[in-house]
Design an enzyme around this catalytic site. Structure first.
Site: not given
Length: 372
Positions: A198, A312, A344
């Site tokens: 992050r 990410r 994700y």
């Protein structure tokens, strides 16, 4: 009911016997102060408390009413106003506002804090819960982020990194200042992707967070990163984790080594602990990284919907495509739940085609056909 000396109790923030020129305003401010104390006693971050108080003040200004006269209809009107504003808000943002209102009303209507009793005595009415299932946004989906946010493709990553590297070469060739900063920015981008970090985690790295991996001694001190400022749970401290360098991303090591052993020293940072330092020997900020990413993205001709967090997403997706177990990927990125890691993941068509080809070969192999 006996009054309890709990943080946020009305009798601890309102002094008996004091006559206020504007009693309603004084009580409202006391409510906010009491709620702030109650939240701080639960170790919530100051930024969380301040943002919640600001939202309550905003709601109070919108309704032009005080909490002891608020009604469920005020929530509906406030939500309609938010939706109809010039800048559209995300569903998750509106739900967050409604949750803050719900928490504030829960606090005011809890008998242990004494606000209902005080309001009835002073104003003849008491605060109630105004947020209900029928006037607030339902949480129906695990992920409500913007659908255009996605992992970068391998071609897009190559374009971004190549452009960042070429920018360093262009500055050196033109003999202008800024080559070291450009080198740092390029390495920050690569590190964010190669370790799935992050923005806050990336910018808060210190030199001491570079750790060796005894199973990969050839990588030296770059075998892992110790992340000490991971995303915290509400009311808790930052979560820590160790992110291992994986062989598919070992190309990042040479750049890290060059930055640490050669380039960083030229910033004259002295004993500053930060891994990423500026020309003024300060830590690189998240705001700066956001701004630089946007600049490089635009100049490289990449889509504007790509943001630093997409790096990410790319990391998670590519680890899955490389065949790493789900649990390993989850631990690498610091997710508490596997479902979050799944959100994700957006594997490419090439990866799905390879998996399908393997399945076809496994099911329809010549050996199977001869046996049947």
């Amino acid at each position: 009911m006996r009054r309890l000396d709990v943080p946020g109790a009305s009798h601890l923030v309102l002094v008996d016997g004091v006559i206020h020129l504007d009693e309603a305003a004084a009580v409202f401010e006391a409510m906010l102060e009491g709620w702030a104390r109650q939240q701080r006693s639960r170790l919530l971050a100051a930024t969380t408390v301040d943002s919640r108080l600001a939202l309550i003040r905003r709601f109070r200004a919108f309704t032009d009413e005080n909490p002891w006269t608020w009604s469920p209809g005020d929530v509906e009107q406030f939500t309609s106003w938010l939706v109809g504003g010039g800048t559209p808000l995300a569903v998750s943002t509106i739900r967050g506002y409604q949750m803050t209102l719900r928490l504030f009303c829960d606090y005011l209507s809890d008998p242990a804090y004494g606000w209902q009793e005080d309001c009835v005595r002073r104003f003849g009415s008491a605060p109630i819960q105004i947020c209900h299932e029928w006037n607030t946004v339902a949480h129906l989906a695990d992920y409500e982020g913007k659908p255009e946010r996605r992992p970068l493709t391998c071609d897009e990553l190559e374009t971004l990194f190549d452009f960042a590297d070429s920018r360093v070469e262009a500055i050196v060739s033109s003999r202008r200042k800024g080559a070291l900063a450009a080198l740092r920015d390029a390495q920050m981008l690569k590190t964010a992707y190669a370790f799935g970090l992050r923005r806050q985690e990336l910018c808060r790295l210190d030199l001491v967070d570079l750790r060796p991996n005894p199973h990969a001694k050839a990588w030296g001190r770059y075998g892992s990163l110790h992340v000490r400022y991971g995303k915290a749970s509400r009311g808790g401290p930052p979560r820590r984790r160790t992110v291992l360098t994986v062989p598919e991303f070992d190309w990042v090591i040479d750049g890290m080594r060059q930055w640490v052993t050669e380039a960083r020293a030229l910033f004259n940072a002295g004993d500053h602990p930060a891994l990423w330092v500026t020309e003024r020997a300060n830590r690189v900020s998240v705001r700066y990284f956001d701004k630089r990413f946007a600049q490089l993205r635009d100049e490289a001709g990449l889509p504007k919907e790509l943001v630093p967090h997409c790096l990410r997403h790319s990391y998670v997706t590519h680890l899955v495509e490389f065949g790493y177990p789900e649990r390993f990927v989850q631990e690498q990125v610091g997710h508490r739940y596997a479902s979050t890691t799944a959100i994700y993941t957006s594997v490419s068509n090439d990866f799905k085609n390879r998996v399908l080809a393997q399945a076809l070969a496994r099911v329809y192999s010549p050996e199977k056909g001869e046996q049947s």
